[in-house]
Design an enzyme around this catalytic site. Structure first.
Site, short mmCIF file in Angstrom:
data_model
loop_
_atom_site.label_atom_id
_atom_site.label_comp_id
_atom_site.label_asym_id
_atom_site.label_seq_id
_atom_site.Cartn_x
_atom_site.Cartn_y
_atom_site.Cartn_z
N SER A 34 -19.40 -18.33 10.82
CA SER A 34 -19.69 -17.97 9.41
C SER A 34 -18.41 -17.58 8.68
CB SER A 34 -20.67 -16.79 9.36
OG SER A 34 -20.07 -15.63 9.94
N SER A 124 -12.88 0.21 13.50
CA SER A 124 -11.92 0.17 12.40
C SER A 124 -11.53 1.57 11.95
CB SER A 124 -12.54 -0.59 11.21
OG SER A 124 -11.77 -0.41 10.04
N TYR A 148 -19.53 -1.37 5.10
CA TYR A 148 -18.82 -1.99 6.24
C TYR A 148 -18.37 -0.90 7.21
CZ TYR A 148 -14.70 -3.28 8.84
OH TYR A 148 -13.79 -3.42 9.84
N LYS A 152 -19.72 0.21 11.13
CA LYS A 152 -18.87 0.41 12.31
C LYS A 152 -19.15 1.78 12.94
CE LYS A 152 -16.32 -3.37 12.43
NZ LYS A 152 -16.37 -4.32 13.56
N ASN A 198 -7.13 -8.96 1.62
CA ASN A 198 -6.09 -8.14 2.27
C ASN A 198 -4.69 -8.51 1.77
OD1 ASN A 198 -8.08 -8.26 5.24
ND2 ASN A 198 -7.87 -6.55 3.85
N LEU A 199 -3.80 -7.53 1.87
CA LEU A 199 -2.45 -7.66 1.31
C LEU A 199 -1.67 -8.84 1.89
CD1 LEU A 199 -0.13 -6.52 -0.44
CD2 LEU A 199 0.53 -5.14 1.53
N ASP A 294 -10.01 2.51 -2.55
CA ASP A 294 -8.78 2.59 -1.75
C ASP A 294 -8.38 4.05 -1.54
OD1 ASP A 294 -8.47 -0.04 -1.37
OD2 ASP A 294 -6.69 -0.31 -2.60
C1 WQD Z 1 -3.65 -2.70 2.12
C2 WQD Z 1 -2.86 -2.08 0.96
C3 WQD Z 1 -4.10 -2.00 -1.08
C4 WQD Z 1 -4.34 -6.37 -1.58
C5 WQD Z 1 -9.08 -3.11 4.79
C6 WQD Z 1 -10.31 -2.61 5.51
C7 WQD Z 1 -10.01 -2.42 6.97
C8 WQD Z 1 -9.51 -3.71 7.53
C9 WQD Z 1 -8.22 -4.11 6.79
C10 WQD Z 1 -11.37 -5.01 8.33
C11 WQD Z 1 -3.69 -1.14 0.11
C12 WQD Z 1 -2.90 -2.93 -1.22
C13 WQD Z 1 -4.07 -5.10 -1.08
C14 WQD Z 1 -3.76 -6.78 -2.81
C15 WQD Z 1 -2.66 -4.65 -2.98
N1 WQD Z 1 -10.47 -4.73 7.39
N2 WQD Z 1 -3.23 -4.26 -1.78
N3 WQD Z 1 -2.93 -5.90 -3.47
O1 WQD Z 1 -7.82 -1.86 2.31
O2 WQD Z 1 -6.14 -0.86 3.95
O3 WQD Z 1 -8.09 -2.11 4.84
O4 WQD Z 1 -8.59 -4.27 5.40
O5 WQD Z 1 -11.37 -4.71 9.48
O6 WQD Z 1 -11.19 -2.04 7.65
O7 WQD Z 1 -10.66 -1.34 4.99
O8 WQD Z 1 -6.29 -3.34 3.67
O9 WQD Z 1 -4.84 -5.26 3.10
O10 WQD Z 1 -6.84 -4.75 1.62
O11 WQD Z 1 -4.86 -3.24 1.57
O12 WQD Z 1 -1.89 -3.87 -3.60
O13 WQD Z 1 -3.98 -7.91 -3.31
O14 WQD Z 1 -2.42 -3.12 0.09
O15 WQD Z 1 -4.29 -1.23 -2.26
O16 WQD Z 1 -2.83 -0.08 -0.33
P1 WQD Z 1 -7.08 -1.95 3.58
P2 WQD Z 1 -5.74 -4.24 2.47
#
Ligand code: WQD
Length: 336
Positions: A34, A124, A148, A152, A198-199, A294
């Site tokens: 999926s 997580s 989510y 967990k 994710n970033l 966040d």
């Molecule tokens: C990281 C940092 C954002 C995207 C989540 C889940 C966690 C795991 C990993 C599943 C933050 C910033 C992000 C963007 C940005 N997922 N950012 N611009 O939110 O820490 O964790 O993903 O297992 O359980 O909670 O990860 O990569 O989304 O963000 O500025 O386009 O990057 O604000 O500070 P996060 P993330």
């Protein structure tokens, strides 16, 4: 030994499968595809020259899962299968609770039926919610702030209760911080559906020109440069943590929890800078409003995993950036 890997064609599951095969375990993968692509099976073979048995089944179908345990003598299970998009979970809580909880309940029922009691669960750091201090230890209060993360946490509670009910169970919950990077071959990696949440995958898509620019969600956080701080961990280090947990599982308590992080936090701007330095690519970005939900800062105290599992992360932020970029360059459209 035969290891059943649920969600084994996914990002962390596929990297852990590589490490299992490298350690001469036999791997059986179940995945409903999926949120992943069957091409991963071929890529795993290309990397390791080893076959894995793959079943395209859904853990929600207990009968299909039961058949896998009839076909194979399973020695232990690594459970990665589950929905994991925080934002989507807020919009579709029922989808998340049904899938993540019922899948796990079915898995545990079938495991018990076949006397398989070794389970490593993909949890997580989201379960910590907004911690009061740092680094985050396993005994910190848990307080999920989205469906989510709550799913967990609920599963961790179910597994803890299960291990209390029957001392045959040996269960380990591994709380991941922020997995990034890819196998050095560039043949497997993170392949989000649609626009990445994710970033790192967003950043590499900007670098390769698929997306125009990175939106930095907030630069007014109480951090050194105002942007969010996270504990980014290379997915191969994360995968190796699972092998260590498997190797040590008989010596652990019936239920154990470990943080899998580096113990070091990086801000968004530091990640951008490291990526540009490591790859020579320029990343266009702009500051926008904070993303709802966040937290400002999150990074692990990983000393328990070092002490008990003899595991620690070795790869640094540059390795993470180089391997993420290598995967993206080799696979501009992921597995498609
Ligand atoms: C990281 C940092 C954002 C995207 C989540 C889940 C966690 C795991 C990993 C599943 C933050 C910033 C992000 C963007 C940005 N997922 N950012 N611009 O939110 O820490 O964790 O993903 O297992 O359980 O909670 O990860 O990569 O989304 O963000 O500025 O386009 O990057 O604000 O500070 P996060 P993330």
């Amino acid at each position: 030994m035969n290891i059943l890997v649920t969600g084994g064609t996914g990002y962390v599951g596929s990297h852990t499968t590589i490490e299992l095969l490298n350690k001469n375990y036999n791997v059986i993968i179940v995945d409903n595809l999926s949120n992943s692509n069957e091409k991963v099976i071929e890529r795993i073979k290309e990397i390791t020259n080893r076959h894995v048995k793959f079943y395209a089944i859904d853990l929600l179908n207990e009968e299909d899962l039961n058949q896998v345990f009839i076909n194979h003598k399973i020695d232990a299970v690594m459970h990665f299968a589950g929905y994991k998009a925080v934002g989507e979970s807020v919009k579709l809580p029922l989808k998340y609770y049904t899938n993540n909880l019922v899948s796990t309940l079915n898995l545990c029922k079938v495991m018990e039926r076949f006397n398989v009691y070794k389970l490593i669960f993909s949890s997580s750091a989201t379960v910590y919610g907004k911690p009061a201090s740092f680094p985050i230890k396993e005994d910190f209060p848990t307080n999920a702030t989205n469906p989510y993360g709550r799913s967990k946490l609920m599963i961790e509670g179910i597994l803890s209760d299960l291990s209390n009910s029957n001392k045959n169970w040996k269960i380990v919950s591994l709380r991941y911080f922020n997995p990034v990077g890819a196998h050095e071959s560039g043949k497997i990696g993170e392949d989000p559906n649609g626009i990445p949440n994710n970033l790192m995958p967003f950043l590499t898509q900007v670098a390769i020109g698929k997306l125009p620019e990175l939106k930095v969600f907030g630069n007014d956080y109480p951090t050194k440069d105002g942007t969010g701080v996270r504990d980014y961990i290379h997915v191969v280090d994360l995968a190796k943590g699972h092998i260590k947990a498997l190797e040590k599982i008989d010596a652990l308590d019936n239920y154990e929890v470990f943080n899998l992080g580096t113990g070091r936090g990086y801000s968004v701007l530091e990640v951008i800078e490291a990526f540009q330095k490591a790859t020579g690519m320029q990343v266009k970005y702009k500051f926008v409003d904070r993303r709802p939900g966040d937290i400002p800062v999150s990074y692990a105290d990983a000393t328990k995993a070092l002490k008990i599992l003899n595991w620690k992360a070795n790869k640094d932020i540059f390795d993470m950036c180089i391997d993420s970029w290598n995967w993206q360059q080799n696979n501009p459209n992921g597995y498609n």
